[in-house]
Design a protein around this motif. Structure first.
Motif, short mmCIF file in Angstrom:
data_model
loop_
_atom_site.label_atom_id
_atom_site.label_comp_id
_atom_site.label_asym_id
_atom_site.label_seq_id
_atom_site.Cartn_x
_atom_site.Cartn_y
_atom_site.Cartn_z
N ASP A 278 0.85 -1.19 0.00
CA ASP A 278 0.00 0.00 0.00
C ASP A 278 0.88 1.24 0.00
OD1 ASP A 278 -2.34 1.54 0.11
OD2 ASP A 278 -2.27 1.63 2.30
N ASN A 280 0.70 5.39 -0.23
CA ASN A 280 -0.27 6.47 -0.07
C ASN A 280 0.43 7.76 0.34
OD1 ASN A 280 -2.35 8.19 1.45
ND2 ASN A 280 -3.66 6.57 0.63
N SER A 308 -1.53 -1.29 -4.22
CA SER A 308 -2.37 -0.08 -4.27
C SER A 308 -1.49 1.16 -4.20
CB SER A 308 -3.36 -0.08 -3.09
OG SER A 308 -4.07 1.14 -3.04
#
Length: 404
Positions: A278, A280, A308
């Protein structure tokens, strides 16, 4: 506040942070998958027979490297002091190896081995750096890596300090050509060391540090599980070759958050064997963007899944978000999400390249890494007028599926 009380406060704070700070990506895996110890890495270290001596008897968990003989003048070799402080701090619960501010510590290529007692913290508030360039590199030391953290389960690497890679002379070695100003070609790295490598470790955190001017990759994770990277600053020139910011391979459950990466190669690169990554709120400047791959080189098998990338800003980069695979490879890339990404003056914004090749002479193959379930949502910004905003190369032999 006196020095003793300050160090006690550091000890207590780190003890608390190690209890609360591993909730997102650190799965409870008490055993390693033993892949064997590669050449150059020692077997697991044992705790010393004699109890370690703390820097201050009133603060039994803090081990200041200056108390072990580190000079920190920018030229003296402080390797022995750091390895001694490591062994001492590693042997006690909630141990803190402390490298204080206002010092410039130089150490040679070193492997810091675990296992350590729970709650171990390496706190760097000063400057830590390798010898300056290949001519100063000790004969016999590995030129492929500088700091290696091996089997350091539950370790936190943090602080307000800087890791200075002294990479300029490595970038100029006459081995691998790379782009220079005004379309010129300059020499590049031979065996240049990756700056920091975590190997076969579980539940590790790298938080708040500044890493700059690496000879090669800045930060690598290999064979790890449960990695948290947050509030990191990575800074190297745009023309520094092969200076990937963060590289992960054979690693799963990774979180990369709230970080700034300016470098000369991939901002973040995700290699084979990675899953559940992930990313972000990351800013990437003047590099090669965020890349999955390259995968399948030399007809190898590579699998990557559940990646992601969201809320990310990419500026002045050769590429935006990229998947790159070699012809003839095997395996799969699946479950990839790119969402809420802003690009500013990016040459190739979106790429799936399944003809990845360093030269023009790579032949077409009948097999390729299978790419499926890739989605892009809310990708916006500006692109370099020399290239279209979306660019894909998909071989007919591969049944790839991309949803935009």
């Amino acid at each position: 506040m006196g020095i003793a009380r300050q160090l006690l406060f550091i000890c207590v704070i780190f003890s608390l942070s190690n209890v609360e700070g591993r909730t997102h990506f650190h799965k409870d895996k008490s055993k390693h998958t033993d892949k064997g110890t590669p050449v150059g890495l020692p077997p697991e270290s044992e705790s010393p027979a004699d109890p370690p001596i703390p820097s201050d008897p009133n603060n039994p968990c803090v081990f200041d490297v200056t108390s072990f003989g580190a000079v920190g003048d920018g030229s003296t070799d402080d390797t022995e002091a750091f390895t001694s402080a490591w062994k001492a701090a590693c042997a006690v619960e909630s141990g803190v190896l402390y490298a204080p501010a206002d010092y410039e510590f130089t150490i040679t290529s070193t492997i810091f081995s675990g296992p350590c007692k729970p709650g171990f913290v390496f706190q760097l508030d000063g400057v830590l750096m390798p010898p300056s360039g290949p001519d100063c590199w000790p004969e016999g030391d590995s030129k492929k890596q500088w700091l290696v953290f091996y089997r350091v389960d539950g370790m936190t690497f943090t602080g307000s300090g800087t890791i200075e890679g002294n990479g300029e002379q490595w970038w100029e070695l006459p081995c691998k050509p790379h782009r220079g100003p005004n379309g010129s070609t300059l020499p590049g790295p031979c065996d240049s060391p990756a700056l920091i490598r975590f190997f076969m470790s579980v539940n590790v955190e790298v938080i708040g540090l500044r890493i700059q001017n690496s000879p090669q990759f800045h930060l690598k994770f290999d064979g790890c599980e449960g990695v948290l990277i947050e509030d990191l600053s990575i800074d190297s020139p745009a023309l520094s070759p092969n200076t990937d910011g963060i590289h992960v391979q054979d690693t799963k459950y990774v979180g990369i958050y709230n970080s700034m990466i300016a470098n000369g190669d991939d901002c973040i690169s995700i290699g084979p064997g990675c899953s559940d990554v992930d990313i972000n709120n990351v800013t990437c400047l003047h590099g090669h963007g965020i890349s999955i791959g390259s995968l399948g080189v030399h007809n190898s098998q590579a699998c990557v899944s559940n990646i992601s990338v969201s809320n990310t800003y990419i500026k002045d980069s050769d590429n935006g978000v990229r998947i790159k695979t070699w012809q003839g490879g095997m395996g799969s890339v699946a479950g990839i999400r790119f969402e809420n990404i802003e690009m500013d003056n990016v040459k190739n914004c979106i790429i799936i390249d399944q003809y990845y090749c360093f030269t023009k002479g790579c032949r077409n193959e009948t097999s390729a890494v299978y790419v499926s379930d890739v989605s892009y949502k809310n990708i916006k910004g500006t692109y370099d007028v020399r290239s279209p905003p979306s660019y894909t190369l998909l071989p007919a032999a591969t049944q790839s599926h991309v949803q935009i």
